[in-house]
Enzyme design. Structure first.
Site, short mmCIF file in Angstrom:
data_model
loop_
_atom_site.label_atom_id
_atom_site.label_comp_id
_atom_site.label_asym_id
_atom_site.label_seq_id
_atom_site.Cartn_x
_atom_site.Cartn_y
_atom_site.Cartn_z
N GLY A 12 7.78 -3.95 -9.71
CA GLY A 12 7.21 -2.64 -8.82
C GLY A 12 7.73 -1.14 -9.23
O GLY A 12 8.33 -1.20 -10.24
N SER B 194 3.30 -6.55 -7.99
CA SER B 194 3.69 -6.27 -6.39
C SER B 194 2.56 -6.86 -5.53
O SER B 194 1.31 -6.50 -5.85
CB SER B 194 3.89 -4.60 -6.45
OG SER B 194 3.75 -4.22 -5.02
N ASP C 119 1.93 -5.84 -2.75
CA ASP C 119 1.45 -4.70 -1.96
C ASP C 119 0.49 -3.78 -2.35
O ASP C 119 -0.17 -3.16 -1.76
CB ASP C 119 2.73 -3.56 -1.66
CG ASP C 119 3.67 -4.39 -0.65
OD1 ASP C 119 3.60 -5.40 0.03
OD2 ASP C 119 5.05 -3.96 -0.95
N ARG D 152 5.12 -2.06 3.49
CA ARG D 152 6.05 -0.85 4.26
C ARG D 152 5.49 0.41 4.05
O ARG D 152 5.40 1.29 4.97
CB ARG D 152 7.50 -0.89 3.60
CG ARG D 152 8.52 -2.09 4.13
CD ARG D 152 9.75 -1.57 3.89
NE ARG D 152 10.05 -1.61 2.26
CZ ARG D 152 10.05 -2.71 1.31
NH1 ARG D 152 10.18 -3.88 1.72
NH2 ARG D 152 10.47 -2.29 -0.08
N HIS E 81 7.11 -14.29 4.38
CA HIS E 81 7.08 -14.48 2.85
C HIS E 81 6.28 -15.32 2.43
O HIS E 81 6.09 -15.85 1.51
CB HIS E 81 8.59 -14.91 2.62
CG HIS E 81 9.50 -13.74 2.52
ND1 HIS E 81 9.78 -13.04 3.73
CD2 HIS E 81 10.18 -13.21 1.40
CE1 HIS E 81 10.78 -11.89 3.31
NE2 HIS E 81 10.66 -11.99 1.89
N ASN F 104 -22.42 -14.88 -13.24
CA ASN F 104 -22.15 -13.41 -13.77
C ASN F 104 -23.12 -13.07 -15.00
O ASN F 104 -22.48 -12.49 -15.81
CB ASN F 104 -20.66 -13.36 -13.75
CG ASN F 104 -20.52 -11.95 -13.90
OD1 ASN F 104 -20.96 -10.99 -13.55
ND2 ASN F 104 -19.17 -11.57 -14.64
#
Length: 785
Positions: A116, A162, A164, A208, A297, A540
């Site tokens: 991260g 990451s 997030d 967060r 988690h 595709n």
């Protein structure tokens, strides 16, 4: 103090280290595998640093050379197999001094760091301090001047790992779509119990300082309300939330209520908004039986999804290329992705922008924080707000601006079709347009438009479209028939229902249908309306785009299938599975899946199959099995597109391999068939369906008030929306520069220039097929295993 012995001369091959740091993320193993194998292929040596920066500080056995076979089977493994840790020692200069010494002792002068923003900040600090660290090591007698000469420059490349997706400058980080998949699977499962008991559920997800997971899961599951850190709710949000939920339940008949909240959610005064607080509000004010589910988690665990496997692999390969391209003056890059294009972004610029968002949130400058987020994030937030509920009186257009927009599916079913239709209908209702669903394609329009009591052309209610949020396939029906089969009736239906615009969702047949309608405008004025194709096909293969809805769902289904049969192949030790993929005359599915599952070979129609190719690949397999010596995860996968060869079918290839193996190994054929169309759409197909469908509606809106001739004269009145490189754009179909004339291979039903063809060489490099028989490092590594 005695001087540590280190290589006085630089090693013959460059040594590249790779480490994972910070929180683990699905896909990290794919990145490590790609770095290791690309480094070896490029004539370098690869070293894995175990337990993140902690391993760099401790040195010794925590920094080990890694060979080709050491990373076999890593693509399907979750977490990070070389370990990760948040190192306190590395934050101190003394720790970084030890790390520098350990790297020089090992002869490593380049480092690929997957982590991260904190991990990447530490990496760049390490690089900036490098000359001073070497100088101090010489002064203290830890190393000699001669020992540090070959290592004056440290090259560092960052990969963002990451869940997030909180790094600025990139559309996606390694692990974020896998985490989103976990969330959507959980919420989809909650739907059933929520519906059964008419309950409300508050789902808390990670994030967060970044609300990406919360926002995308809210879009993917049709959540009633959303809380994210970047855009806190206005004062009185409790009343607003209760009003919307009450309307959804009492006026629109919803039996379930879903509220998504990011763990870092807060109000405009930075007071934390907890999931338990939201639950209490719903329970006390609405007397709603409400439960809280904190996913925790589970969002980090499990195997990586198809996109994260592909992204981590391609970024790992690009990281090695970046290392080899760098000069002493080059800034440390981080490998990022914009839409469909990999980029090298200055590492510290990305880290600085990321930290600035968190600072702005802390300073309550929320509009500025949203401005610093990627434009894609803001667009998705706008789309969610305007489709989660039809109650937007300020967005309703005046009567003379409202349109009657037909929505039709053409071609084979594909994941995301329902979600695109849902988004289009929701947007139309928000703006005051009339959305008309044409059921069962053009045959349904022509044959059943006058049926009673239910016509094949009818408006879609809010309640009906809301049920499509996680449904696969096509609820309004689709087929491959084209309007040219009955232009006369098609035109009469367009006139009868007063279509002002046409939104076509589908594959190459959808592209062909709009092309036919466009070319028939002179004879049939009813077709002089804006028409947009949203590509949706697992193949595709639609000109004008590098991404089609349904292709990601197909890839996820296919890698699940391949993971399962690889387990069977590995359990049997010496077995090869030849898997047949769909895709028509486009090898996209086979190639991309081959990259995601680590296939030994991929056969596609663009390259064909001949006897020399098969003979070489059988020799390649013999060599593989000869050097395995009882190693684990020894099963092999070969992917073959269904039209790669009319002679060398999937079964024929499997039989040839079995015959030539002479009992040393065996082979089986496996044909997943229509299983590849998938069940519930993947989160990527869901969210992209929303974004692109709304863009299509906005494009059609631009033609409101124009005459039929003005519309027909506008080359953008018949378009395809698509991803091209780092952009989402509309491409005209007609004209000398249009897609029909310049980019379409009509005979093979695919684009003339297929962007993904370069991936085939990457598949071959990482499988070892590219260097087999050429004496390259990729295979000499067996001698060292």
């Amino acid at each position: 103090m005695a001087t540590t012995h280190a290589p006085a001369e630089p090693p013959k091959r460059r040594r590249i280290g790779v480490l994972t740091s910070g929180g683990d993320a699905p896909g990290m193993n794919g990145a490590v595998r790609a770095v290791v194998r690309m480094a070896i292929y490029s004539g370098c040596e690869a070293y894995a640093v175990y337990e993140g920066y902690e391993g760099l500080v401790h040195g010794g056995d925590m920094i080990r050379q890694v060979h080709w076979e050491d990373v076999r089977g890593w693509l399907s493994r979750g977490g990070t197999l070389i370990g990760s840790a948040r190192s306190m020692a590395f934050r101190e200069r003394a720790g970084r001094l030890k790390a520098a010494k350990n790297m020089i002792v090992r002869g490593i002068d380049a480092l690929v760091v997957c982590g991260g923003d904190g991990s990447l900040t530490g990496a760049d600090l390490f690089r900036s301090e490098w000359p001073g660290l070497l100088e101090e090591l010489v002064k203290t007698g830890e190393l000699t001047e001669e020992q540090i000469v070959p290592y004056k420059v440290l090259n560092i490349v960052g990969l963002v790992g990451s869940i997030d997706n909180d790094m600025s400058g990139t559309d996606a980080t390694i692990g974020c779509y896998s985490s989103l998949t976990r969330i959507c699977d959980a919420v989809d499962d909650v739907f059933d119990t929520a519906y059964s008991h008419q309950r409300g559920f508050v789902i808390e997800v990670m994030g967060r300082h970044c609300g990406w997971l919360a926002l995308m899961s809210a879009i993917s599951t049709g959540a009633d309300w959303l809380f994210i850190p970047e855009m806190p709710p206005r004062e009185g949000w409790e009343d607003d939330m209760c009003d919307i939920i009450t309307k959804n339940r009492q006026e629109r008949g919803k039996r379930r209520t879903i509220v998504i909240v990011a763990e870092g959610a807060h109000d405009r005064q930075l007071n934390k908004i907890t999931s338990s607080k939201i639950k209490d509000i719903l329970t006390n004010r609405l007397d709603l039986d409400t439960r809280v589910t904190v996913l925790g988690h589970t969002q980090r665990g499990g195997a990586a999804c198809a996109y994260d496997r592909t992204l981590s692999t391609l970024q790992g390969v690009e990281a090695v290329r970046a290392v080899l391209d760098m000069t002493p003056e080059s800034p440390s890059p981080v490998i990022t992705v914009r839409e469909n294009k990999l980029l090298r972004t200055p590492l510290m610029d990305a880290v600085k922008a990321t930290k600035e968002v968190a600072d702005l949130i802390h300073e309550r400058k929320f509009d500025e924080a949203m401005h610093l987020r990627d434009s894609e994030f803001k667009e998705y937030h706008f789309a969610y707000k305007n489709t989660a509920t039809p109650d937007h009186p300020k967005l309703i257009l005046p009567e003379n601006k409202r349109m009657r927009i037909a929505i039709i599916h053409v071609g084979a079913p594909a994941g995301g079709m329902n979600q695109a239709t849902r988004a289009a209908v929701a947007y139309c209702q928000t703006r005051g347009h009339t959305a008309l669903a044409v059921h069962n394609g053009f045959p349904g329009l022509c044959r059943h438009h006058a049926d009673t009591p239910v016509s094949s052309v009818r408006e879609v209610s809010w309640e009906e479209q809301d049920t499509w949020v996680n449904e696969g396939g096509s609820d309004i029906g689709t087929n491959r028939s084209l309007p040219s089969e009955d232009f006369e009736t098609t035109a009469k239906c367009f006139e009868k229902f007063k279509f002002d615009g046409l939104f076509v969702v589908g594959g190459f047949e959808a592209f062909t249908a709009v092309s036919q309608l466009r070319q028939a405008r002179e004879k049939y004025p009813a077709f002089k309306i804006p028409m947009v194709v949203l590509p949706a096909t697992i193949s595709n293969n639609v000109p004008g785009t590098e991404y089609s809805l349904g292709s990601d769902t197909c890839l996820n289904t296919l890698i699940d299938f391949c993971d399962a049969i690889r387990q069977s192949a590995s359990s049997s030790r010496r077995r090869v599975f030849v898997v047949e993929t769909q895709g028509g005359k486009s090898g996209y599915v086979a190639t991309t899946a081959g990259l995601a599952v680590g296939a030994s070979a991929v056969y596609i129609p663009e390259e064909g199959i001949d006897i020399k190719m098969l003979a070489r690949d059988i020799d390649f397999l013999r060599n593989n099995f000869a050097h395995d010596k009882g190693a684990n995860r020894a099963g092999k996968i070969i992917l073959r597109n269904e039209t790669a060869s009319s002679t060398y079918t999937t079964q024929v290839i499997a039989d040839m391999i079995k015959e030539e193996a002479k009992g040393r190994f065996e082979s089986r054929a496996a044909v997943p068939g229509h299983f590849q169309q998938g069940g519930k759409p993947s989160p990527m197909d869901r969210i992209r369906a929303l974004r692109m469908a709304i863009r299509c509606m906005q494009h059609i809106e631009t033609f409101s008030g124009k005459s039929a001739d003005e519309i027909a004269a506008d080359e953008l009145s018949a378009t395809v929306i698509g991803v091209k490189g780092s952009q989402v754009l509309f491409s005209q179909m007609g004209g000398p520069n249009g897609l029909e004339a310049t980019e379409t291979d009509w005979a093979r039903r695919r684009p003339k220039d297929e962007f993904w063809l370069d991936l085939q060489s990457t598949v071959n490099i990482l499988s070892g097929r590219a260097s087999f028989g050429e004496g390259k490092t990729g295979w000499s590594c067996y001698e060292n295993c």
